[in-house]
Write a protein that holds these residues in place. Structure first.
Motif: not given
Length: 65
Positions: A12-18, A22, A54, A56, A50, A37
């Motif tokens: 799970e990444m910090k930011k949502d994908h468009p 997540k 990023d 989580k 990076k 994704c």
């Protein structure tokens, strides 16, 4: 502490994908990490530094036996 990732892990990444998801599947490991994704199938390549910053949490680990 060094984070250990395996091919096939779902993270799970910090930011949502468009697309709204997540969660990402790791498809390549090395100096660069390729993730796919779980929502739309988009593939992204990130430098390991990076990526580790990023991430989580690891949702499902695919550790080798």
């Amino acid at each position: 502490m060094v984070k250990v990732f395996y091919l096939g892990d779902i993270v799970e990444m910090k930011k949502d994908h468009p697309c709204g998801s997540k969660e990402w599947e790791i498809t390549r490991l090395g100096a660069d990490i390729k993730i796919k994704c779980c929502g739309c199938g988009r593939i992204v390549m990130l430098p390991r530094s990076k990526f580790e910053k990023d991430v989580k949490k690891v949702v499902r680990q695919n550790s080798p036996e």
